[in-house]
Design an enzyme around this catalytic site. Sequence first.
Site, PDB file in Angstrom:
ATOM      1  N   LYS A 230       0.826  -1.258  -0.009  1.00 10.67           N
ATOM      2  CA  LYS A 230      -0.127  -0.043  -0.014  1.00 10.67           C
ATOM      3  C   LYS A 230       0.879   1.356  -0.125  1.00 10.67           C
ATOM      4  O   LYS A 230       0.599   2.383  -0.754  1.00 10.67           O
ATOM      5  CB  LYS A 230      -0.850   0.122   1.282  1.00 10.67           C
ATOM      6  CG  LYS A 230      -2.223  -1.195   1.076  1.00 10.67           C
ATOM      7  CD  LYS A 230      -3.093  -0.901   2.186  1.00 10.67           C
ATOM      8  CE  LYS A 230      -4.106  -1.821   2.022  1.00 10.67           C
ATOM      9  NZ  LYS A 230      -5.287  -1.582   2.945  1.00 10.67           N
TER      10      LYS A 230
ATOM     11  N   LYS B 236      -6.105 -10.981  -5.482  1.00 14.58           N
ATOM     12  CA  LYS B 236      -7.128 -11.416  -4.645  1.00 14.58           C
ATOM     13  C   LYS B 236      -8.655 -10.600  -4.993  1.00 14.58           C
ATOM     14  O   LYS B 236      -8.343  -9.262  -5.574  1.00 14.58           O
ATOM     15  CB  LYS B 236      -7.011 -11.241  -3.330  1.00 14.58           C
ATOM     16  CG  LYS B 236      -6.970 -10.192  -2.783  1.00 14.58           C
ATOM     17  CD  LYS B 236      -6.688 -10.075  -1.322  1.00 14.58           C
ATOM     18  CE  LYS B 236      -6.708  -8.578  -0.619  1.00 14.58           C
ATOM     19  NZ  LYS B 236      -6.781  -8.420   0.692  1.00 14.58           N
TER      20      LYS B 236
ATOM     21  N   LYS C 245     -12.458  -4.924  -3.202  1.00 16.53           N
ATOM     22  CA  LYS C 245     -12.959  -3.660  -3.528  1.00 16.53           C
ATOM     23  C   LYS C 245     -12.166  -2.707  -4.429  1.00 16.53           C
ATOM     24  O   LYS C 245     -12.553  -2.049  -5.098  1.00 16.53           O
ATOM     25  CB  LYS C 245     -13.595  -3.145  -2.092  1.00 16.53           C
ATOM     26  CG  LYS C 245     -14.381  -1.691  -2.402  1.00 16.53           C
ATOM     27  CD  LYS C 245     -15.730  -1.669  -1.698  1.00 16.53           C
ATOM     28  CE  LYS C 245     -16.332  -0.523  -2.391  1.00 16.53           C
ATOM     29  NZ  LYS C 245     -17.675   0.001  -1.697  1.00 16.53           N
TER      30      LYS C 245
HETATM   31  P1  TYM Z   1     -10.786  -7.172   5.163  1.00 19.27           P
HETATM   32  O1  TYM Z   1     -11.852  -6.121   5.420  1.00 19.27           O
HETATM   33  O2  TYM Z   1      -9.857  -6.872   3.701  1.00 19.27           O
HETATM   34  O3  TYM Z   1     -11.626  -8.550   4.718  1.00 19.27           O
HETATM   35  C1  TYM Z   1     -12.341  -8.997   5.747  1.00 19.27           C
HETATM   36  C2  TYM Z   1     -12.233 -10.498   5.674  1.00 19.27           C
HETATM   37  O4  TYM Z   1     -12.271 -11.091   4.466  1.00 19.27           O
HETATM   38  C3  TYM Z   1     -11.375 -11.872   3.913  1.00 19.27           C
HETATM   39  N1  TYM Z   1     -11.167 -11.601   2.535  1.00 19.27           N
HETATM   40  C4  TYM Z   1     -11.211 -12.511   1.540  1.00 19.27           C
HETATM   41  N2  TYM Z   1     -11.199 -14.003   1.800  1.00 19.27           N
HETATM   42  C5  TYM Z   1     -10.702 -14.857   0.777  1.00 19.27           C
HETATM   43  N3  TYM Z   1     -10.551 -14.129  -0.722  1.00 19.27           N
HETATM   44  C6  TYM Z   1     -10.672 -12.763  -0.591  1.00 19.27           C
HETATM   45  N4  TYM Z   1     -10.584 -12.337  -2.085  1.00 19.27           N
HETATM   46  C7  TYM Z   1     -10.833 -12.225   0.274  1.00 19.27           C
HETATM   47  N5  TYM Z   1     -10.788 -10.785   0.490  1.00 19.27           N
HETATM   48  C8  TYM Z   1     -11.151 -10.462   1.856  1.00 19.27           C
HETATM   49  C9  TYM Z   1     -10.161 -11.304   4.996  1.00 19.27           C
HETATM   50  O5  TYM Z   1      -9.181 -12.168   4.760  1.00 19.27           O
HETATM   51  C10 TYM Z   1     -10.661 -10.942   6.082  1.00 19.27           C
HETATM   52  O6  TYM Z   1     -10.891 -12.061   6.931  1.00 19.27           O
HETATM   53  N6  TYM Z   1      -7.280  -6.257   8.521  1.00 19.27           N
HETATM   54  C11 TYM Z   1      -8.495  -7.220   8.243  1.00 19.27           C
HETATM   55  C12 TYM Z   1      -9.518  -6.415   9.331  1.00 19.27           C
HETATM   56  C13 TYM Z   1      -9.200  -6.719  10.716  1.00 19.27           C
HETATM   57  C14 TYM Z   1      -9.186  -7.883  11.383  1.00 19.27           C
HETATM   58  C15 TYM Z   1      -9.056  -7.597  12.686  1.00 19.27           C
HETATM   59  C16 TYM Z   1      -9.556  -9.215  10.909  1.00 19.27           C
HETATM   60  C17 TYM Z   1      -8.925  -5.597  11.446  1.00 19.27           C
HETATM   61  N7  TYM Z   1      -8.789  -6.247  12.655  1.00 19.27           N
HETATM   62  C18 TYM Z   1      -8.827  -8.468  13.698  1.00 19.27           C
HETATM   63  C19 TYM Z   1      -9.249 -10.156  12.131  1.00 19.27           C
HETATM   64  C20 TYM Z   1      -9.295  -9.855  13.349  1.00 19.27           C
HETATM   65  C21 TYM Z   1      -8.859  -6.671   6.853  1.00 19.27           C
HETATM   66  O7  TYM Z   1      -8.452  -5.766   6.301  1.00 19.27           O
HETATM   67  O8  TYM Z   1      -9.749  -7.733   6.321  1.00 19.27           O
END
Ligand code: TYM
Length: 334
Positions: A111, A196, A199
């Site tokens: 990023k 992957k 959004k």
């Molecule tokens: P985020 O908001 O990007 O995604 C939320 C969850 O969706 C999963 N995910 C995917 N799984 C499979 N294929 C994909 N293409 C895909 N895109 C997203 C992500 O792995 C995630 O589980 N940093 C985290 C948010 C966060 C978090 C936490 C998660 C903040 N604090 C504490 C767990 C525990 C994030 O940006 O997820």
Amino acid sequence: MTRVFSGIQPTGDLHLGNLLGAVRWWVEDQRQGETFYCVVDLHALTEPGDPAELRPATLTMATWLLAAGLDPDGCTLFLQSQVPAHTQLTWLLECTASMGELRRMTQFKDKAARHGEESARVGLFTYPVLMAADILLYDADQVPVGDDQRQHLELTRELARRFNARYGPTFVVPEAAIRPPGRGNRIMDLQEPNDKMSKSSVSPQGTIYLLDDPVTIERKVKRAVTDPDDGPDAVRYDPVTKPGVSNLLEILASVQGRRPQDVAGDYTRYGPLKADLAAAVISLVEPIQAAYLKWTQDPGAVSSVLRAGAERADQVARVTLARASDAVGLVLPS
Ligand code: TYM
């Protein structure tokens, strides 16, 4: 009883990668243990965004989570910014983490590279520490996430272990509950199958949103990039040499609860695979869309779920924060 914690960014609409990689498992985990799920609105501030959009996007994401099957009586659903212990514990963990290990986080590197590290927000750099605080506050044993969060979870475990070693047993060391390959843990972009699904995809056609109508879903699946048709076994699961078709197989397998290798055996041509995939995704999302519409008609109900969730989360988080503050030698309020 197993404690489960997970979080999602307030990107507004849920996409198929979020659903298959994470949220679907959150729904299932509600039956197995005590579950905490959080819309991580503070994480959204790590990159530029319009304040006028953040509030609706946060509430929309919470509404999708309820529509996808989170049960207000079966889990604690809340907004990160409404539980002050998240930022408070972050400070204690920032004084536990090192610059070197945060610099190694690939998500920061990717990023920051986009706009230049010099102007990247400090919050983007310390993002994984806030994520560790999210998890450790709830004494979570299990953290259901997609494969892209693996490195952040490793850091969380390392920080918990280091803190415990330095100050005495304080945190539960959590496990990353990442489903095995082929079970939806890494859904790829339909147009760029080496990236992957997300959004922030460059091509809007590469991401299926839960709000997409059947015609849009059919179109996106039909136009999905496939690999050269190389004969009678063109439909095979081989993510390295056939990333496009393997992704389609993985999505269909994940929806059907099968192995992608087994699904591949049902097809010889791309056309029928795509037709079945579109139909399967439409049947998966239709009931969620119907539930979403119902929740949107009663925004007061969503707010009241979030209010109750924040109260419950706050009670649990305060106790852990006090334990950690005590361990490092701070004077607790008497
Ligand atoms: P985020 O908001 O990007 O995604 C939320 C969850 O969706 C999963 N995910 C995917 N799984 C499979 N294929 C994909 N293409 C895909 N895109 C997203 C992500 O792995 C995630 O589980 N940093 C985290 C948010 C966060 C978090 C936490 C998660 C903040 N604090 C504490 C767990 C525990 C994030 O940006 O997820």
